[in-house]
Design an enzyme around this catalytic site. Sequence first.
Site, PDB file in Angstrom:
ATOM      1  N   CYS A  91       0.822  -1.160   0.099  1.00 39.04           N
ATOM      2  CA  CYS A  91      -0.090  -0.010   0.022  1.00 39.04           C
ATOM      3  C   CYS A  91       0.803   1.317  -0.057  1.00 39.04           C
ATOM      4  O   CYS A  91       0.389   2.487  -0.180  1.00 39.04           O
ATOM      5  CB  CYS A  91      -1.100  -0.085   0.963  1.00 39.04           C
ATOM      6  SG  CYS A  91      -2.099  -1.347   1.154  1.00 39.04           S
ATOM      7  N   HIS A 357      -9.437   3.420  -1.894  1.00 35.85           N
ATOM      8  CA  HIS A 357      -7.905   3.000  -1.785  1.00 35.85           C
ATOM      9  C   HIS A 357      -7.244   2.373  -2.889  1.00 35.85           C
ATOM     10  O   HIS A 357      -7.230   1.054  -3.169  1.00 35.85           O
ATOM     11  CB  HIS A 357      -7.378   2.251  -0.363  1.00 35.85           C
ATOM     12  CG  HIS A 357      -6.064   2.055  -0.233  1.00 35.85           C
ATOM     13  ND1 HIS A 357      -5.176   2.424  -0.653  1.00 35.85           N
ATOM     14  CD2 HIS A 357      -5.685   0.767   0.716  1.00 35.85           C
ATOM     15  CE1 HIS A 357      -4.002   1.760  -0.385  1.00 35.85           C
ATOM     16  NE2 HIS A 357      -4.263   0.961   0.643  1.00 35.85           N
ATOM     17  N   CYS A 387       0.112   2.571   6.291  1.00 38.38           N
ATOM     18  CA  CYS A 387       0.370   1.415   6.943  1.00 38.38           C
ATOM     19  C   CYS A 387       0.612   0.584   5.617  1.00 38.38           C
ATOM     20  O   CYS A 387       0.112   0.852   4.408  1.00 38.38           O
ATOM     21  CB  CYS A 387      -0.650   0.927   7.715  1.00 38.38           C
ATOM     22  SG  CYS A 387      -2.425   0.761   7.107  1.00 38.38           S
ATOM     23  N   GLY A 389       1.228  -3.783   4.110  1.00 37.12           N
ATOM     24  CA  GLY A 389       1.152  -5.134   4.584  1.00 37.12           C
ATOM     25  C   GLY A 389       2.498  -5.719   4.895  1.00 37.12           C
ATOM     26  O   GLY A 389       3.684  -5.245   4.539  1.00 37.12           O
TER      27      GLY A 389
END
Length: 401
Positions: A91, A357, A387, A389
Amino acid sequence: MSEAFIYDAVRTPRGRGKANGSLHAIKPVDLLAGLLRGLAQRNQLDTSAVEDVSIGCVTQTSEQGACIARTAVILAGYDEDVPGVTLNRFCGSGLEAVNGAAAKVAAGYADLTIGGGVESMSRVAMGSDGGALFDPQMAFDYGIVPQGISADLIATIYGFTRDDVDAFALRSQKRAADAIERRAFERGILPVKDVAGVTVLARDELPRPDTTKEGLGSLKASFEAMGTQFGLDALTKQRYPQVENIRHVHTAGNSSGIVDGAAAVLVGSREAGAKAGLKPRARIRAAVSISAEPVIMLTGPVPASQKALAKAGMKASDIDLFEVNEAFAVVPLFFAQQMNVDPDRINVNGGAIALGHPLGATGAMLLGTVLDELEARNLATGLVTLCIGGGMGIATIIERV
């Protein structure tokens, strides 16, 4: 060391990431190529001056495989000397691409670059590339669980209730609706057009301005069955034996939306900008990536931001506006709690819960969003963080010039 300046930041509207979404008919490479073309046109850019195009993309398979960055550069009609590279930090990929482009400029290895991202989640399904992180043995050995369970774990440990995350989701929707109403995103959005030049989408289509507290409260927890019936909650006990039961609070209404989209940020040295006739809008004060504990996974924005602030010689109180990606509502709630930041300075135009997103593009989109809003409010500094993964985090600090 030189300084890296942001000269422009553009994005597509976010299209609903389903077969009935407005951008589903647009191939991801065309989504990105059209944006790159528009970026060059609106800045009257001699593309031969661009020394690299770095693009984040998470699901690099099928139509998003084979270095989509390079293919998009060709389709955009850029000079044949312009290379492209595609990278994946989950992300954080879009922001990582911008940070990497800026690092080349700051190091003197390049003078003018583009960083950004693309993700067509309606055409290339999230997770369809597989990967070692999702291997069952990895989950069993390390207790790594799906992100939704990690989000619920954070809520359980740090005391965030279903009412808390629903209230945040409602605020995201209301803030996004207000931002759209006052045209806060218009400077940064380039409408998506088809091959005939007809506009396919000109504004974000995911937001639900009619969202209510009651409607959010009626939704079922998305990860409860997965965690309890399939034993995934129990895996977290390897790292968090003190948690007797995970309280599942996240739903489709307080988690990020699945969308299609692309973003691009033009970064260069002061000299390169002057040569191209460009006026710098901001400089990058700090850009960092960090690793965090991989089971709880989504706490990375806090240490990433702390490290970025330290590198910039700043405190959280020195930042005017924050963009904390709303992968799940608990992420910005946890950030505000741990960083002691006023929620009114975080995601003032809503976030991924309302807007969506598009994995590989979001970080670059948020950088443009905070820059536009700093200019609109005549403020100086912004921090963008996501944040990531596998337990990572990324943060970038910009300052208007």
